[in-house]
Design a protein around this motif. Structure first.
Motif, PDB file in Angstrom:
ATOM      1  N   ARG A  16       9.009  -8.353  -6.122  1.00 14.64           N
ATOM      2  CA  ARG A  16       9.658  -7.368  -5.253  1.00 14.64           C
ATOM      3  C   ARG A  16      10.575  -6.492  -6.087  1.00 14.64           C
ATOM      4  O   ARG A  16      11.312  -6.991  -6.940  1.00 14.64           O
ATOM      5  CB  ARG A  16      10.456  -8.077  -4.172  1.00 14.64           C
ATOM      6  CG  ARG A  16       9.566  -8.733  -3.167  1.00 14.64           C
ATOM      7  CD  ARG A  16      10.364  -9.162  -1.968  1.00 14.64           C
ATOM      8  NE  ARG A  16       9.459  -9.727  -0.974  1.00 14.64           N
ATOM      9  CZ  ARG A  16       9.662 -10.855  -0.361  1.00 14.64           C
ATOM     10  NH1 ARG A  16      10.746 -11.556  -0.604  1.00 14.64           N
ATOM     11  NH2 ARG A  16       8.800 -11.291   0.527  1.00 14.64           N
TER      12      ARG A  16
ATOM     13  N   LYS B  98      11.826  -0.773  -2.705  1.00 12.22           N
ATOM     14  CA  LYS B  98      10.814  -0.383  -1.721  1.00 12.22           C
ATOM     15  C   LYS B  98       9.392  -0.628  -2.228  1.00 12.22           C
ATOM     16  O   LYS B  98       8.429  -0.368  -1.533  1.00 12.22           O
ATOM     17  CB  LYS B  98      10.966   1.091  -1.354  1.00 12.22           C
ATOM     18  CG  LYS B  98      12.234   1.378  -0.587  1.00 12.22           C
ATOM     19  CD  LYS B  98      12.307   2.833  -0.202  1.00 12.22           C
ATOM     20  CE  LYS B  98      13.590   3.102   0.565  1.00 12.22           C
ATOM     21  NZ  LYS B  98      13.700   4.491   0.983  1.00 12.22           N
ATOM     22  N   ARG B  99       9.301  -1.115  -3.456  1.00 13.39           N
ATOM     23  CA  ARG B  99       7.993  -1.397  -4.051  1.00 13.39           C
ATOM     24  C   ARG B  99       7.811  -2.902  -4.173  1.00 13.39           C
ATOM     25  O   ARG B  99       8.754  -3.646  -4.381  1.00 13.39           O
ATOM     26  CB  ARG B  99       7.887  -0.789  -5.443  1.00 13.39           C
ATOM     27  CG  ARG B  99       7.840   0.702  -5.454  1.00 13.39           C
ATOM     28  CD  ARG B  99       7.629   1.198  -6.885  1.00 13.39           C
ATOM     29  NE  ARG B  99       7.345   2.599  -6.884  1.00 13.39           N
ATOM     30  CZ  ARG B  99       8.241   3.543  -7.117  1.00 13.39           C
ATOM     31  NH1 ARG B  99       9.477   3.212  -7.387  1.00 13.39           N
ATOM     32  NH2 ARG B  99       7.899   4.808  -7.097  1.00 13.39           N
ATOM     33  N   THR B 100       6.557  -3.321  -4.057  1.00 12.24           N
ATOM     34  CA  THR B 100       6.185  -4.700  -4.345  1.00 12.24           C
ATOM     35  C   THR B 100       4.962  -4.641  -5.242  1.00 12.24           C
ATOM     36  O   THR B 100       4.048  -3.849  -5.010  1.00 12.24           O
ATOM     37  CB  THR B 100       5.855  -5.480  -3.056  1.00 12.24           C
ATOM     38  OG1 THR B 100       6.991  -5.442  -2.196  1.00 12.24           O
ATOM     39  CG2 THR B 100       5.511  -6.924  -3.365  1.00 12.24           C
ATOM     40  N   TYR B 101       4.975  -5.463  -6.287  1.00 15.82           N
ATOM     41  CA  TYR B 101       3.841  -5.547  -7.204  1.00 15.82           C
ATOM     42  C   TYR B 101       3.159  -6.889  -7.002  1.00 15.82           C
ATOM     43  O   TYR B 101       3.832  -7.915  -6.917  1.00 15.82           O
ATOM     44  CB  TYR B 101       4.311  -5.399  -8.660  1.00 15.82           C
ATOM     45  CG  TYR B 101       4.981  -4.074  -8.917  1.00 15.82           C
ATOM     46  CD1 TYR B 101       4.225  -2.928  -9.145  1.00 15.82           C
ATOM     47  CD2 TYR B 101       6.365  -3.967  -8.919  1.00 15.82           C
ATOM     48  CE1 TYR B 101       4.840  -1.709  -9.375  1.00 15.82           C
ATOM     49  CE2 TYR B 101       6.986  -2.749  -9.142  1.00 15.82           C
ATOM     50  CZ  TYR B 101       6.219  -1.626  -9.361  1.00 15.82           C
ATOM     51  OH  TYR B 101       6.835  -0.424  -9.588  1.00 15.82           O
TER      52      TYR B 101
ATOM     53  N   GLU C 249       0.391  -1.981  -6.744  1.00 15.25           N
ATOM     54  CA  GLU C 249       1.717  -1.506  -6.377  1.00 15.25           C
ATOM     55  C   GLU C 249       1.648  -1.116  -4.909  1.00 15.25           C
ATOM     56  O   GLU C 249       0.786  -0.334  -4.505  1.00 15.25           O
ATOM     57  CB  GLU C 249       2.106  -0.274  -7.206  1.00 15.25           C
ATOM     58  CG  GLU C 249       3.425   0.326  -6.749  1.00 15.25           C
ATOM     59  CD  GLU C 249       3.640   1.751  -7.242  1.00 15.25           C
ATOM     60  OE1 GLU C 249       4.786   2.079  -7.568  1.00 15.25           O
ATOM     61  OE2 GLU C 249       2.664   2.526  -7.290  1.00 15.25           O
ATOM     62  N   SER C 250       2.532  -1.683  -4.105  1.00 18.73           N
ATOM     63  CA  SER C 250       2.605  -1.364  -2.688  1.00 18.73           C
ATOM     64  C   SER C 250       3.969  -0.749  -2.419  1.00 18.73           C
ATOM     65  O   SER C 250       4.996  -1.343  -2.735  1.00 18.73           O
ATOM     66  CB  SER C 250       2.420  -2.634  -1.855  1.00 18.73           C
ATOM     67  OG  SER C 250       2.533  -2.352  -0.482  1.00 18.73           O
ATOM     68  N   ARG C 251       3.957   0.467  -1.851  1.00 25.19           N
ATOM     69  CA  ARG C 251       5.213   1.172  -1.545  1.00 25.19           C
ATOM     70  C   ARG C 251       5.342   1.336  -0.043  1.00 25.19           C
ATOM     71  O   ARG C 251       4.407   1.777   0.627  1.00 25.19           O
ATOM     72  CB  ARG C 251       5.241   2.535  -2.216  1.00 25.19           C
ATOM     73  CG  ARG C 251       5.341   2.418  -3.714  1.00 25.19           C
ATOM     74  CD  ARG C 251       5.291   3.734  -4.418  1.00 25.19           C
ATOM     75  NE  ARG C 251       5.973   4.799  -3.680  1.00 25.19           N
ATOM     76  CZ  ARG C 251       6.005   6.054  -4.077  1.00 25.19           C
ATOM     77  NH1 ARG C 251       5.405   6.414  -5.189  1.00 25.19           N
ATOM     78  NH2 ARG C 251       6.627   6.964  -3.375  1.00 25.19           N
ATOM     79  N   ARG C 252       6.515   0.982   0.466  1.00 22.12           N
ATOM     80  CA  ARG C 252       6.777   1.057   1.904  1.00 22.12           C
ATOM     81  C   ARG C 252       7.408   2.399   2.245  1.00 22.12           C
ATOM     82  O   ARG C 252       8.352   2.840   1.588  1.00 22.12           O
ATOM     83  CB  ARG C 252       7.703  -0.085   2.297  1.00 22.12           C
ATOM     84  CG  ARG C 252       7.973  -0.166   3.774  1.00 22.12           C
ATOM     85  CD  ARG C 252       8.763  -1.382   4.106  1.00 22.12           C
ATOM     86  NE  ARG C 252      10.142  -1.197   3.654  1.00 22.12           N
ATOM     87  CZ  ARG C 252      11.121  -2.010   3.947  1.00 22.12           C
ATOM     88  NH1 ARG C 252      10.905  -3.080   4.655  1.00 22.12           N
ATOM     89  NH2 ARG C 252      12.339  -1.766   3.501  1.00 22.12           N
ATOM     90  N   HIS C 253       6.875   3.049   3.277  1.00 23.15           N
ATOM     91  CA  HIS C 253       7.409   4.329   3.755  1.00 23.15           C
ATOM     92  C   HIS C 253       7.653   4.225   5.255  1.00 23.15           C
ATOM     93  O   HIS C 253       6.795   3.729   5.985  1.00 23.15           O
ATOM     94  CB  HIS C 253       6.408   5.465   3.514  1.00 23.15           C
ATOM     95  CG  HIS C 253       6.056   5.679   2.076  1.00 23.15           C
ATOM     96  ND1 HIS C 253       6.892   6.312   1.194  1.00 23.15           N
ATOM     97  CD2 HIS C 253       4.953   5.338   1.366  1.00 23.15           C
ATOM     98  CE1 HIS C 253       6.318   6.370   0.004  1.00 23.15           C
ATOM     99  NE2 HIS C 253       5.148   5.770   0.082  1.00 23.15           N
TER     100      HIS C 253
ATOM    101  N   TYR D  10       2.246   1.573   4.402  1.00 22.20           N
ATOM    102  CA  TYR D  10       2.232   1.126   3.013  1.00 22.20           C
ATOM    103  C   TYR D  10       1.202   1.913   2.217  1.00 22.20           C
ATOM    104  O   TYR D  10       0.062   2.060   2.650  1.00 22.20           O
ATOM    105  CB  TYR D  10       1.917  -0.375   2.930  1.00 22.20           C
ATOM    106  CG  TYR D  10       3.003  -1.213   3.545  1.00 22.20           C
ATOM    107  CD1 TYR D  10       4.066  -1.650   2.775  1.00 22.20           C
ATOM    108  CD2 TYR D  10       2.983  -1.536   4.897  1.00 22.20           C
ATOM    109  CE1 TYR D  10       5.085  -2.410   3.335  1.00 22.20           C
ATOM    110  CE2 TYR D  10       3.993  -2.295   5.460  1.00 22.20           C
ATOM    111  CZ  TYR D  10       5.038  -2.727   4.677  1.00 22.20           C
ATOM    112  OH  TYR D  10       6.045  -3.468   5.230  1.00 22.20           O
TER     113      TYR D  10
ATOM    114  N   LYS E 298      -0.801   2.017  -1.325  1.00 17.41           N
ATOM    115  CA  LYS E 298      -1.159   1.052  -2.369  1.00 17.41           C
ATOM    116  C   LYS E 298      -1.944   1.715  -3.485  1.00 17.41           C
ATOM    117  O   LYS E 298      -2.768   2.581  -3.248  1.00 17.41           O
ATOM    118  CB  LYS E 298      -1.987  -0.092  -1.783  1.00 17.41           C
ATOM    119  CG  LYS E 298      -1.203  -0.931  -0.795  1.00 17.41           C
ATOM    120  CD  LYS E 298      -2.015  -2.090  -0.300  1.00 17.41           C
ATOM    121  CE  LYS E 298      -1.187  -2.921   0.656  1.00 17.41           C
ATOM    122  NZ  LYS E 298      -1.904  -4.093   1.104  1.00 17.41           N
TER     123      LYS E 298
END
Length: 106
Positions: free
Chosen positions: A15, A18-21, A39-43, A51, A53
């Motif tokens: 984590r 706002k990004r999770t790898y 890479e997952s970015r939350r908006h 999300y 990706k």
């Protein structure tokens, strides 16, 4: 979807705000293994989130080259570009974030 694709061989989540790898090991039909880095970015969107990706595939013949390039690049940033930054402070924040991520807020 094949049963093998559903099985998690190995997975590691990192984590970062706002990004999770996601680092996932997957297998081919020929029982060969490769790494996917997602890479997952939350908006924010409406009342919830969406999300975005992006995914990279790293194959066994490239593992050593990839690690060498990543290590060299990070070392260059730490030692040449930002030698006065205490990077250990970010590890402490990560541990705090991991602790708080398990809490449930009502």
């Amino acid at each position: 979807m094949e049963e093998r694709e559903k099985e998690k061989i190995y997975s590691k989540r990192v984590r970062a705000g706002k990004r999770t790898y996601f680092f996932d090991v997957k297998s081919t039909r020929a029982n060969d293994y490769y790494l996917t880095i997602t890479e997952s970015r939350r908006h924010p969107q409406g009342d919830g989130f969406t999300y975005e990706k992006h995914k990279m595939f790293i194959y066994k013949e490239d593992f050593d080259k990839f690690i060498e390039a990543l290590r060299g690049t990070v070392d260059h940033i730490k030692n040449e570009l930002m030698p006065d930054v205490d990077f250990s402070q970010f590890n402490q924040r990560e541990e705090f974030d991991d602790f708080n991520s398990d809490l449930k807020w009502d």
